[in-house]
Write a protein that holds these residues in place. Structure first.
Motif, PDB file in Angstrom:
ATOM      1  N   ASP A   3       0.834  -1.202   0.000  1.00  0.00           N
ATOM      2  CA  ASP A   3       0.000   0.000   0.000  1.00  0.00           C
ATOM      3  C   ASP A   3       0.872   1.257   0.000  1.00  0.00           C
ATOM      4  O   ASP A   3       0.606   2.201  -0.749  1.00  0.00           O
ATOM      5  CB  ASP A   3      -0.939  -0.015   1.205  1.00  0.00           C
ATOM      6  N   GLN A   4       1.901   1.254   0.807  1.00  0.00           N
ATOM      7  CA  GLN A   4       2.808   2.400   0.868  1.00  0.00           C
ATOM      8  C   GLN A   4       3.545   2.577  -0.452  1.00  0.00           C
ATOM      9  O   GLN A   4       3.769   3.695  -0.903  1.00  0.00           O
ATOM     10  CB  GLN A   4       3.809   2.247   2.005  1.00  0.00           C
ATOM     11  N   GLU A   5       3.930   1.468  -1.052  1.00  0.00           N
ATOM     12  CA  GLU A   5       4.630   1.517  -2.339  1.00  0.00           C
ATOM     13  C   GLU A   5       3.713   2.076  -3.423  1.00  0.00           C
ATOM     14  O   GLU A   5       4.141   2.883  -4.252  1.00  0.00           O
ATOM     15  CB  GLU A   5       5.114   0.113  -2.728  1.00  0.00           C
ATOM     16  N   LEU A   6       2.447   1.680  -3.409  1.00  0.00           N
ATOM     17  CA  LEU A   6       1.477   2.198  -4.373  1.00  0.00           C
ATOM     18  C   LEU A   6       1.293   3.701  -4.192  1.00  0.00           C
ATOM     19  O   LEU A   6       1.276   4.459  -5.169  1.00  0.00           O
ATOM     20  CB  LEU A   6       0.134   1.474  -4.228  1.00  0.00           C
ATOM     21  N   LYS A   7       1.164   4.144  -2.943  1.00  0.00           N
ATOM     22  CA  LYS A   7       1.037   5.579  -2.656  1.00  0.00           C
ATOM     23  C   LYS A   7       2.254   6.347  -3.164  1.00  0.00           C
ATOM     24  O   LYS A   7       2.127   7.398  -3.789  1.00  0.00           O
ATOM     25  CB  LYS A   7       0.880   5.818  -1.155  1.00  0.00           C
ATOM     26  N   LYS A   8       3.419   5.788  -2.896  1.00  0.00           N
ATOM     27  CA  LYS A   8       4.664   6.432  -3.321  1.00  0.00           C
ATOM     28  C   LYS A   8       4.734   6.523  -4.850  1.00  0.00           C
ATOM     29  O   LYS A   8       5.108   7.561  -5.390  1.00  0.00           O
ATOM     30  CB  LYS A   8       5.859   5.646  -2.784  1.00  0.00           C
ATOM     31  N   ASN A   9       4.356   5.451  -5.532  1.00  0.00           N
ATOM     32  CA  ASN A   9       4.387   5.446  -6.992  1.00  0.00           C
ATOM     33  C   ASN A   9       3.401   6.442  -7.588  1.00  0.00           C
ATOM     34  O   ASN A   9       3.733   7.168  -8.529  1.00  0.00           O
ATOM     35  CB  ASN A   9       4.110   4.040  -7.533  1.00  0.00           C
ATOM     36  N   LYS A  10       2.190   6.490  -7.051  1.00  0.00           N
ATOM     37  CA  LYS A  10       1.178   7.434  -7.561  1.00  0.00           C
ATOM     38  C   LYS A  10       1.599   8.871  -7.279  1.00  0.00           C
ATOM     39  O   LYS A  10       1.394   9.755  -8.106  1.00  0.00           O
ATOM     40  CB  LYS A  10      -0.196   7.152  -6.946  1.00  0.00           C
ATOM     41  N   TYR A  11       2.199   9.092  -6.117  1.00  0.00           N
ATOM     42  CA  TYR A  11       2.694  10.425  -5.776  1.00  0.00           C
ATOM     43  C   TYR A  11       3.770  10.838  -6.781  1.00  0.00           C
ATOM     44  O   TYR A  11       3.749  11.952  -7.303  1.00  0.00           O
ATOM     45  CB  TYR A  11       3.244  10.435  -4.353  1.00  0.00           C
TER      46      TYR A  11
END
Length: 60
Positions: A3-11
């Motif tokens: 989830d954190q990785e997805l947030k980081k990628n979208k950011y």
């Protein structure tokens, strides 16, 4: 963690879209090869990446 990785990628996608749009706007005054269609497409991408990021972090 995913989830954190997805947030980081979208950011990061959104930050990249901001930088691309900024560069395009800066070049607009210098280069007559840039069209308003290019600006619109860049702005559309900026809106899409912003919307995706907001959904990922939980803001509808």
């Amino acid at each position: 963690m995913a989830d954190q990785e997805l947030k980081k990628n979208k950011y990061q996608e959104h930050i990249d879209a901001i930088e691309t749009h900024k560069t395009l706007l800066e070049k607009l005054g210098e280069d007559s090869n840039i069209t308003m269609g290019d600006i619109k497409n860049s702005l559309d991408n900026l809106i899409i990446t912003f919307d995706e990021y907001m959904k990922i972090i939980g803001i509808p």
